[in-house]
Design a protein around this motif. Structure first.
Motif, PDB file in Angstrom:
ATOM      1  N   SER A 191       0.805  -1.091  -0.080  1.00  0.00           N
ATOM      2  CA  SER A 191       0.071   0.033   0.124  1.00  0.00           C
ATOM      3  C   SER A 191       0.821   1.349   0.020  1.00  0.00           C
ATOM      4  O   SER A 191       0.323   2.431  -0.034  1.00  0.00           O
ATOM      5  CB  SER A 191      -1.167   0.141   1.304  1.00  0.00           C
ATOM      6  OG  SER A 191       0.021  -0.097   2.338  1.00  0.00           O
ATOM      7  N   MET A 192       1.919   1.079  -0.104  1.00  0.00           N
ATOM      8  CA  MET A 192       3.120   2.240  -0.177  1.00  0.00           C
ATOM      9  C   MET A 192       3.489   2.771  -1.427  1.00  0.00           C
ATOM     10  O   MET A 192       3.423   1.978  -2.236  1.00  0.00           O
ATOM     11  CB  MET A 192       4.234   1.851   0.915  1.00  0.00           C
ATOM     12  CG  MET A 192       4.162   1.665   2.460  1.00  0.00           C
ATOM     13  SD  MET A 192       5.738   1.735   3.189  1.00  0.00           S
ATOM     14  CE  MET A 192       4.957   1.545   4.871  1.00  0.00           C
ATOM     15  N   ARG A 193       4.037   3.922  -1.330  1.00  0.00           N
ATOM     16  CA  ARG A 193       4.530   4.560  -2.713  1.00  0.00           C
ATOM     17  C   ARG A 193       5.747   3.770  -3.139  1.00  0.00           C
ATOM     18  O   ARG A 193       6.593   3.374  -2.184  1.00  0.00           O
ATOM     19  CB  ARG A 193       5.128   5.930  -2.368  1.00  0.00           C
ATOM     20  CG  ARG A 193       3.905   7.024  -2.451  1.00  0.00           C
ATOM     21  CD  ARG A 193       4.365   8.492  -2.561  1.00  0.00           C
ATOM     22  NE  ARG A 193       5.520   8.640  -2.161  1.00  0.00           N
ATOM     23  CZ  ARG A 193       6.096   9.429  -1.418  1.00  0.00           C
ATOM     24  NH1 ARG A 193       5.400  10.292  -0.775  1.00  0.00           N
ATOM     25  NH2 ARG A 193       7.315   9.694  -1.207  1.00  0.00           N
ATOM     26  N   ARG A 194       6.044   3.603  -4.443  1.00  0.00           N
ATOM     27  CA  ARG A 194       7.213   2.719  -4.827  1.00  0.00           C
ATOM     28  C   ARG A 194       8.511   3.270  -4.315  1.00  0.00           C
ATOM     29  O   ARG A 194       9.164   2.323  -4.020  1.00  0.00           O
ATOM     30  CB  ARG A 194       7.091   3.181  -6.357  1.00  0.00           C
ATOM     31  CG  ARG A 194       8.240   2.337  -7.063  1.00  0.00           C
ATOM     32  CD  ARG A 194       8.180   0.762  -6.860  1.00  0.00           C
ATOM     33  NE  ARG A 194       9.176   0.048  -7.554  1.00  0.00           N
ATOM     34  CZ  ARG A 194       9.575  -1.041  -7.223  1.00  0.00           C
ATOM     35  NH1 ARG A 194       9.076  -1.734  -6.352  1.00  0.00           N
ATOM     36  NH2 ARG A 194      10.616  -1.711  -7.896  1.00  0.00           N
ATOM     37  N   ASP A 195       8.629   4.591  -4.341  1.00  0.00           N
ATOM     38  CA  ASP A 195      10.032   5.076  -3.510  1.00  0.00           C
ATOM     39  C   ASP A 195      10.368   4.528  -2.158  1.00  0.00           C
ATOM     40  O   ASP A 195      11.149   4.189  -1.805  1.00  0.00           O
ATOM     41  CB  ASP A 195      10.240   6.477  -3.907  1.00  0.00           C
ATOM     42  CG  ASP A 195       9.276   7.348  -3.212  1.00  0.00           C
ATOM     43  OD1 ASP A 195       8.087   7.192  -3.332  1.00  0.00           O
ATOM     44  OD2 ASP A 195       9.505   8.379  -2.413  1.00  0.00           O
ATOM     45  N   LYS A 196       9.055   4.708  -1.499  1.00  0.00           N
ATOM     46  CA  LYS A 196       9.047   4.237   0.043  1.00  0.00           C
ATOM     47  C   LYS A 196       9.386   2.621  -0.057  1.00  0.00           C
ATOM     48  O   LYS A 196      10.180   2.481   0.738  1.00  0.00           O
ATOM     49  CB  LYS A 196       7.784   4.699   0.601  1.00  0.00           C
ATOM     50  CG  LYS A 196       7.800   6.209   1.017  1.00  0.00           C
ATOM     51  CD  LYS A 196       7.654   6.609   2.467  1.00  0.00           C
ATOM     52  CE  LYS A 196       7.678   7.921   2.733  1.00  0.00           C
ATOM     53  NZ  LYS A 196       7.535   8.041   4.109  1.00  0.00           N
ATOM     54  N   GLN A 197       8.607   1.994  -0.737  1.00  0.00           N
ATOM     55  CA  GLN A 197       8.994   0.618  -0.771  1.00  0.00           C
ATOM     56  C   GLN A 197      10.416   0.084  -0.938  1.00  0.00           C
ATOM     57  O   GLN A 197      10.733  -0.719  -0.334  1.00  0.00           O
ATOM     58  CB  GLN A 197       8.151  -0.003  -1.928  1.00  0.00           C
ATOM     59  CG  GLN A 197       6.560  -0.125  -1.748  1.00  0.00           C
ATOM     60  CD  GLN A 197       5.850  -0.691  -2.688  1.00  0.00           C
ATOM     61  OE1 GLN A 197       6.359  -1.481  -3.740  1.00  0.00           O
ATOM     62  NE2 GLN A 197       4.428  -0.705  -3.003  1.00  0.00           N
ATOM     63  N   LEU A 198      10.890   0.765  -1.868  1.00  0.00           N
ATOM     64  CA  LEU A 198      12.479   0.623  -2.324  1.00  0.00           C
ATOM     65  C   LEU A 198      13.522   0.824  -1.137  1.00  0.00           C
ATOM     66  O   LEU A 198      14.260   0.124  -0.763  1.00  0.00           O
ATOM     67  CB  LEU A 198      12.788   1.298  -3.587  1.00  0.00           C
ATOM     68  CG  LEU A 198      12.323   0.760  -4.637  1.00  0.00           C
ATOM     69  CD1 LEU A 198      12.535   1.913  -6.067  1.00  0.00           C
ATOM     70  CD2 LEU A 198      12.722  -0.542  -5.221  1.00  0.00           C
ATOM     71  N   LYS A 199      13.148   2.051  -0.484  1.00  0.00           N
ATOM     72  CA  LYS A 199      13.928   2.425   0.873  1.00  0.00           C
ATOM     73  C   LYS A 199      13.762   1.335   1.800  1.00  0.00           C
ATOM     74  O   LYS A 199      14.947   0.905   2.488  1.00  0.00           O
ATOM     75  CB  LYS A 199      13.643   3.745   1.322  1.00  0.00           C
ATOM     76  CG  LYS A 199      14.167   4.849   0.265  1.00  0.00           C
ATOM     77  CD  LYS A 199      13.589   6.109   0.726  1.00  0.00           C
ATOM     78  CE  LYS A 199      13.930   7.197  -0.251  1.00  0.00           C
ATOM     79  NZ  LYS A 199      13.509   8.579   0.138  1.00  0.00           N
ATOM     80  N   ILE A 200      12.618   0.941   2.103  1.00  0.00           N
ATOM     81  CA  ILE A 200      12.106   0.018   3.117  1.00  0.00           C
ATOM     82  C   ILE A 200      12.764  -1.274   3.025  1.00  0.00           C
ATOM     83  O   ILE A 200      13.389  -2.071   3.666  1.00  0.00           O
ATOM     84  CB  ILE A 200      10.822  -0.056   3.255  1.00  0.00           C
ATOM     85  CG1 ILE A 200      10.206   1.197   4.165  1.00  0.00           C
ATOM     86  CG2 ILE A 200      10.391  -1.125   4.655  1.00  0.00           C
ATOM     87  CD1 ILE A 200       8.806   1.442   4.433  1.00  0.00           C
ATOM     88  N   VAL A 234      14.800   3.645 -12.104  1.00  0.00           N
ATOM     89  CA  VAL A 234      16.034   4.181 -11.505  1.00  0.00           C
ATOM     90  C   VAL A 234      15.279   4.962 -10.274  1.00  0.00           C
ATOM     91  O   VAL A 234      14.095   5.362  -9.989  1.00  0.00           O
ATOM     92  CB  VAL A 234      16.493   5.167 -12.507  1.00  0.00           C
ATOM     93  CG1 VAL A 234      17.157   4.595 -13.724  1.00  0.00           C
ATOM     94  CG2 VAL A 234      15.404   6.086 -13.037  1.00  0.00           C
ATOM     95  N   PHE A 235      16.571   5.566  -9.911  1.00  0.00           N
ATOM     96  CA  PHE A 235      16.293   6.594  -8.677  1.00  0.00           C
ATOM     97  C   PHE A 235      17.209   7.655  -8.639  1.00  0.00           C
ATOM     98  O   PHE A 235      18.501   7.232  -9.206  1.00  0.00           O
ATOM     99  CB  PHE A 235      16.310   5.831  -7.288  1.00  0.00           C
ATOM    100  CG  PHE A 235      17.554   5.109  -6.748  1.00  0.00           C
ATOM    101  CD1 PHE A 235      18.485   5.966  -5.954  1.00  0.00           C
ATOM    102  CD2 PHE A 235      17.586   3.819  -7.276  1.00  0.00           C
ATOM    103  CE1 PHE A 235      19.784   5.302  -5.674  1.00  0.00           C
ATOM    104  CE2 PHE A 235      18.868   3.163  -6.678  1.00  0.00           C
ATOM    105  CZ  PHE A 235      19.902   3.785  -6.043  1.00  0.00           C
ATOM    106  N   GLY A 236      17.262   8.614  -7.981  1.00  0.00           N
ATOM    107  CA  GLY A 236      18.445   9.710  -8.036  1.00  0.00           C
ATOM    108  C   GLY A 236      19.051   9.578  -6.471  1.00  0.00           C
ATOM    109  O   GLY A 236      18.264   9.440  -5.355  1.00  0.00           O
ATOM    110  N   PHE A 237      20.328   9.978  -6.773  1.00  0.00           N
ATOM    111  CA  PHE A 237      21.072  10.031  -5.262  1.00  0.00           C
ATOM    112  C   PHE A 237      22.025  11.349  -5.451  1.00  0.00           C
ATOM    113  O   PHE A 237      22.693  11.714  -6.160  1.00  0.00           O
ATOM    114  CB  PHE A 237      22.189   8.830  -5.229  1.00  0.00           C
ATOM    115  CG  PHE A 237      22.987   8.761  -3.941  1.00  0.00           C
ATOM    116  CD1 PHE A 237      22.381   8.531  -2.855  1.00  0.00           C
ATOM    117  CD2 PHE A 237      24.230   9.176  -3.812  1.00  0.00           C
ATOM    118  CE1 PHE A 237      22.708   8.583  -1.341  1.00  0.00           C
ATOM    119  CE2 PHE A 237      24.972   9.180  -2.605  1.00  0.00           C
ATOM    120  CZ  PHE A 237      24.303   8.918  -1.352  1.00  0.00           C
ATOM    121  N   ILE A 238      21.710  12.246  -4.524  1.00  0.00           N
ATOM    122  CA  ILE A 238      22.421  13.295  -3.897  1.00  0.00           C
ATOM    123  C   ILE A 238      23.889  13.357  -3.611  1.00  0.00           C
ATOM    124  O   ILE A 238      23.852  13.093  -2.459  1.00  0.00           O
ATOM    125  CB  ILE A 238      21.630  14.360  -3.388  1.00  0.00           C
ATOM    126  CG1 ILE A 238      20.178  14.675  -3.974  1.00  0.00           C
ATOM    127  CG2 ILE A 238      22.386  15.712  -3.346  1.00  0.00           C
ATOM    128  CD1 ILE A 238      19.000  15.366  -2.840  1.00  0.00           C
TER     129      ILE A 238
END
Length: 733
Positions: A162-171, A612-616
């Motif tokens: 039920s979470m957003r995709r970016d949150k899923q990846l972090k968790i 993909v994802f961005g990393f600062i």
């Protein structure tokens, strides 16, 4: 949508009844039941207005966490109470003092350990790493903190959809990086496997479902094979009067994926998809001899591979795991792993720490006791950066072990790859700090030598020896790394005091009033991150004090003098600096999906179409990584606050570099056929091509420029049609 609150309350009550039924390890007296019911009521009241992302009442989450603690880990009433209350202090008006007054000191201490870090945290440090450090501190006092935390994480992973995709990846990344290794170290095998599988399902959904589907399709064949393989063993065990259970244990999806990845093989070539487990009912005094007798029966029927024999009964793993493993050749020509253990050993293997306490006898110090004692030693007076602590500590979590001996015959457990210096620190931190050499099996060896199981090690010391920085290059254990870093820091502080005195003396000589001035420009000029580093560089003469003549005090700060030579120097340095060309904007980045400048990470070379994802980064702006990048787990778990959303918005004319590895039969003209497909048919530009041939097999690497993943897939599809090509796979760098 109208919510039927009465129906919902009944369902919540049913869920609580289910929890009470599953609490088989908890006391059943009226007072204990009343305390658990009270904890449920407090949690229900505290969370009554809160709902989860899925829309269901929040109270379902603490009930589910408590049930995992009771049913899957085997914890008692105190843990169930704490699991029900684990989010109340963080998310509601309830305080630690309220918990203490309602339930007692022990419950308050565990809840405090479970409550996440709040308030201001240094923005340069990972919140998760700090959280993990806090868990370790509490773990040394009460291991139930981490067991409840693992149950909490397991339920979050089960309901992550039920979470957003970016949150899923972090968790999922945090789970793989920290929680799965912790579950492994605490002996919670089934929880560790499920956490890994759920993380993979989140990060690589297509691959997960593909492996899952192939496992289901081959299940009948496996069952028939196991039944046929087990038949003669079962018959003999029954004749010998053993009470036993025999079953096939499938390999987890994550471990199959891991093997496919590491060895570069398809699913069909992973042969150890399962193991046969024999669990015997044996009296404590007969366990060892009974397991070896079963081993003898198994090897009477099937030829064993002696090199694959693992005896974790005589020398249990650090997480308490005991079992006898052997790999034997089946009649069909397949190697089969057979695991032999008793009921007690099996319960400890599945439920880990909680089962260990159930079987603990007298005051014998177990592997768990030693591990927790070790944690206590490591975090005492530990001022290390939280990320360093996590990285070093993680090394000890997942490593397989070797067993080495002191000259007196005392056994020490160390991770595979540990050096003689790691052994020295394992014996005593002072012996490690003053270590000058080692003898392994009576032969003088370098301190960096990797030890093997069965080695006998003697450490040579000198009171004049001090830890050296290069030691950090070869030690493996957290204990050794921590002690060396601590000693080097202390030495650096002592030298920094001398450096500070030298600087103040030079200021005095140059008639500069230094009491209230800023050293910011001085640190920037000499590339010193902190005042401590600046003073250290002065003490070690890396910075020459005569260079201070180029500085002057202006408005309370020490600044570079604006002399003509200095101005010219600055001007030409600026002219030399390379101009950064603005890249074409084809990605949208961040929550607002803006078009920002970025660069592609060399570690995984993403192309349009990849997830993909961005990393600062600190110095190179935004770097774009693939979600499946080998560095993704570490970046997302350690630096979650620097990870931002990114996705491709449309097909673009810009070409991206990627590589293909091609394997096949070395037919005449095959290289020419491949290059024709690449150049003529699909108009793809090649950057480089390299082919090698041996024993009738060729292997080649082509680096090509493509527009996106669809373009690449079409190229692969056409290349597979070339006669002789048997396998094509994408390579990232």
């Amino acid at each position: 949508m109208q919510i039927d609150l009465e129906k919902e309350k009944k369902e919540i009550d049913e869920a609580f009844k289910g929890l009470m039924k599953s609490a088989t390890y908890s006391k059943k007296d009226a007072a204990t039941k009343k305390r658990i019911k009270k904890a449920f009521e407090v949690a229900y009241d505290a969370h009554k207005d809160i709902r989860r992302k899925s829309g269901e009442p929040y109270i379902y989450h603490p009930i589910a966490v408590a049930r995992i603690c009771a049913e899957e880990i085997g914890l008692g009433a105190t843990s169930i109470i704490c699991a029900l209350l684990h989010d109340t202090v963080e998310d509601t008006e309830l305080t630690i003092e309220d918990v203490r007054n309602l339930f007692g000191d022990k419950e308050a201490q565990i809840i405090e350990g479970l409550t996440k870090i709040s308030g201001v945290v240094d923005a340069t440090v990972s919140l998760q790493a700090e959280n993990f450090k806090k868990i370790l501190l509490t773990l040394a006092e009460d291991v139930r903190v981490i067991l409840i935390k693992l149950a909490d994480r397991l339920h979050n992973m089960r309901t992550i959809g039920s979470m957003r995709r970016d949150k899923q990846l972090k968790i999922a990344s945090e789970t793989l990086f920290l929680y799965a290794p912790l579950a492994h170290r605490l002996g919670l095998h089934s929880i560790k496997s499920e956490l890994e599988d759920l993380s993979l399902k989140c990060q690589e959904p297509e691959m997960f479902h593909e492996i899952e589907s192939k496992l289901k399709k081959s299940q009948e064949v496996r069952t028939r094979f196991i039944n046929h393989f087990s038949l003669p063993i079962r018959k003999t065990l029954e004749e010998k009067g053993f009470e036993f259970e025999m079953k096939g244990r499938p390999k987890s999806i994550y471990s199959i994926w891991n093997k496919m990845n590491k060895k570069g093989i398809p699913f069909e070539e992973v042969y150890d998809l399962f193991a046969v487990r024999i669990i015997i009912d044996s009296k404590p005094e007969n366990e060892k001899s009974d397991c070896w007798q079963v081993y003898s029966i198994v090897t009477d029927f099937y030829q064993p591979n002696i090199e694959r024999l693992r005896d974790w009964i005589s020398a249990p793993k650090a997480n308490g795991y005991e079992s006898l493993h052997t790999t034997v050749m089946s009649p069909t020509g397949k190697w089969v792993e057979v695991q032999i253990r008793t009921k007690r050993m099996d319960e400890i293997a599945e439920m880990g720490f909680a089962a260990h306490w159930k079987y603990k006898e007298g005051s014998v110090e177990s592997q768990y006791d030693k591990w927790i004692k070790q944690i206590r030693e490591l975090i005492e007076n530990n001022d290390a950066n939280a990320l360093d602590l996590v990285d070093d500590f993680k090394l000890d979590l997942f490593s397989d072990e070797i067993y080495v001996y002191t000259p007196e015959g005392e056994m020490k457990n160390l991770p595979i790859g540990a050096s003689a210096l790691d052994f020295a620190f394992a014996v005593h931190s002072e012996i490690g700090a003053h270590c000058i050499g080692a003898k392994v099996n009576n032969k003088l060896v370098p301190l960096s030598i990797a030890l093997k199981s069965g080695d006998q090690v003697e450490i040579l010391t000198s009171k004049n020896q001090k830890p050296k920085e290069d030691w950090l290059n070869f030690v493996k254990t957290h204990r050794a790394k921590s002690k060396i870093k601590s000693s080097l820091k202390e030495e650096k502080r002592e030298l920094a005091i001398i450096g500070k005195a030298m600087l103040e003396k030079e200021f005095k000589r140059l008639d500069i009033s230094h009491q209230n001035i800023s050293l910011k420009e001085l640190k920037k000029h000499f590339k010193a991150p902190s005042s401590l580093d600046l003073y250290f560089k002065i003490a070690t003469e890396e910075i020459k004090l005569n260079q201070l003549r180029d500085f002057e005090v202006k408005h309370g700060s020490l600044r570079f003098k604006r002399t003509i030579p200095n101005r010219l120097k600055n001007y030409f340095e600026r002219k030399k600096a390379p101009k950064t060309e603005k890249k074409e904007e084809i990605l949208v980045i961040g929550d607002n999906m803006e078009k920002l400048d970025y660069s592609l990470a060399n570690c995984c070379n993403p192309i349009p179409g990849d997830e993909v994802f961005g990393f600062i980064t600190v110095a190179e702006g935004i770097k774009i990584h693939k979600v499946s990048c080998p560095n993704a787990v570490q970046l997302m778990s350690n630096y979650a606050y620097r990870v931002i959303k990114a996705r491709w918005i449309e097909k673009d004319k810009m070409d991206f570099l990627t590589g293909l590895k091609i394997i096949g039969i070395d037919n005449v003209g095959i290289v020419n056929n491949i290059t024709q497909v690449v150049s003529n048919e699909l108009h793809v530009n090649m950057r480089s091509i390299k082919f090698e041939s041996y024993d009738g097999i060729f292997e080649g690497t082509i680096m090509v420029f493509v527009q996106n993943t669809l373009h690449l897939e079409n190229l692969i599809k056409n290349l597979k049609k070339v006669e002789g090509v048997t396998k094509i796979e994408r390579i990232d760098n």
